[in-house]
Write an enzyme that holds these catalytic residues in place. Structure first.
Site, PDB file in Angstrom:
ATOM      1  N   ASP A   1      39.797  15.940  22.968  1.00 18.92           N
ATOM      2  CA  ASP A   1      38.523  16.278  23.034  1.00 18.92           C
ATOM      3  C   ASP A   1      37.936  16.207  21.471  1.00 18.92           C
ATOM      4  O   ASP A   1      38.727  16.899  20.594  1.00 18.92           O
ATOM      5  CB  ASP A   1      38.404  17.880  23.492  1.00 18.92           C
ATOM      6  CG  ASP A   1      39.085  18.015  24.808  1.00 18.92           C
ATOM      7  OD1 ASP A   1      38.115  18.298  25.733  1.00 18.92           O
ATOM      8  OD2 ASP A   1      40.134  17.980  25.022  1.00 18.92           O
TER       9      ASP A   1
ATOM     10  N   ASP B   1      40.291  15.782  15.074  1.00 17.26           N
ATOM     11  CA  ASP B   1      39.095  15.963  14.546  1.00 17.26           C
ATOM     12  C   ASP B   1      39.101  17.413  13.961  1.00 17.26           C
ATOM     13  O   ASP B   1      38.042  18.111  13.714  1.00 17.26           O
ATOM     14  CB  ASP B   1      38.076  15.880  15.799  1.00 17.26           C
ATOM     15  CG  ASP B   1      38.264  17.257  16.723  1.00 17.26           C
ATOM     16  OD1 ASP B   1      39.331  17.213  17.188  1.00 17.26           O
ATOM     17  OD2 ASP B   1      37.204  17.887  17.214  1.00 17.26           O
TER      18      ASP B   1
ATOM     19  N   ASP C   1      44.312  12.853  19.161  1.00 11.54           N
ATOM     20  CA  ASP C   1      43.759  14.214  20.039  1.00 11.54           C
ATOM     21  C   ASP C   1      42.825  13.743  20.985  1.00 11.54           C
ATOM     22  O   ASP C   1      42.547  12.468  20.722  1.00 11.54           O
ATOM     23  CB  ASP C   1      43.024  15.094  19.042  1.00 11.54           C
ATOM     24  CG  ASP C   1      42.585  16.193  19.554  1.00 11.54           C
ATOM     25  OD1 ASP C   1      43.329  17.115  20.394  1.00 11.54           O
ATOM     26  OD2 ASP C   1      41.370  16.618  19.380  1.00 11.54           O
TER      27      ASP C   1
END
Length: 228
Positions: A13, A173, A11
């Protein structure tokens, strides 16, 4: 060396890059232009991760502000324009990332980005941070016309790298990232320093790391158990 050159899909961001400063500065700018009070930074940080439009919607909901679909479209366009112009002003890779990626590439891993950010913004950010060349594929929510947690973007990203789900790992995250990996049938690593409202330890990832110095060990464990 890794066997069979596994694909490690990240991922963006909250996983590779701490983009919160530029995203939230843009959010404040757009809200202020419409007379809407900014959202507290600590409250806004976990709202990141679903794309610009969802970030705006979450901020409006938190502020108790209701807008029409047309007004939301306007806010979204203004957000994207401003963000694109300031995408790497304060965004930086998380500590230890560069060294971790160096080690993985030296061992033959193929690196990719699979994000719900629009692809052109993901590329613009990575270009600004001089990281684009590290990744064999960079895909966004619009690349395949569908976003995570649908597994199609992740599986397609892995295929674009010449890999397959049997020798891949997702690093993210958020619950969206982990759910995507589970739907794709691949193991996952959660980072604890991202933007999730749910504690990272509760996301259901196969491994949890608190610093990129720990990523290689986590991947070794997961890839050895899958025969990669």
């Amino acid at each position: 060396m890794f066997q069979d050159r596994p694909v490690i899909a990240f991922d963006l961001d909250g996983t590779l890059v701490d983009t919160a400063p530029d995203l939230l500065n843009t959010l404040d700018h757009v809200l202020s232009a419409h007379g809407i009070a900014p959202v507290d930074r600590e409250e806004a940080r976990p709202m990141i991760g679903g794309g610009a439009r969802l970030l705006i919607v979450r901020a409006l909901n938190r502020s108790g502000v209701v807008v029409s679909p047309d007004e939301l479209d306007t806010l979204n366009r203004q957000f994207l324009d401003h963000y694109a112009a300031h995408i790497a002003d304060a965004s930086r890779p998380f500590p230890g990332l560069d060294a971790a990626l160096d080690r993985l590439q030296a061992r033959g891993a193929v690196l990719a980005v699979c994000t719900n950010k629009l692809e052109y913004l993901a590329r613009l950010l990575l270009d600004g941070l001089e990281m684009t060349s590290r990744f064999a594929a960079i895909t966004g929510a619009d690349t395949y016309g569908i976003a995570k947690p649908n597994p199609l973007p992740l599986l397609s990203t892995i295929t674009a790298c010449g890999g397959n789900a049997g020798r891949a790992v997702m690093v993210g995250d958020s619950g969206t990232d982990i759910a995507t990996a589970q739907a794709a049938g691949i193991p996952s690593v959660a980072v604890s320093f991202g933007y999730t409202e749910t504690p990272a330890a509760e996301l259901g990832a196969n491994r949890l790391i608190h610093h990129f110095a720990d990523l290689e060990t986590a991947l070794d464990d997961l890839l050895s158990s899958t025969g990669s």
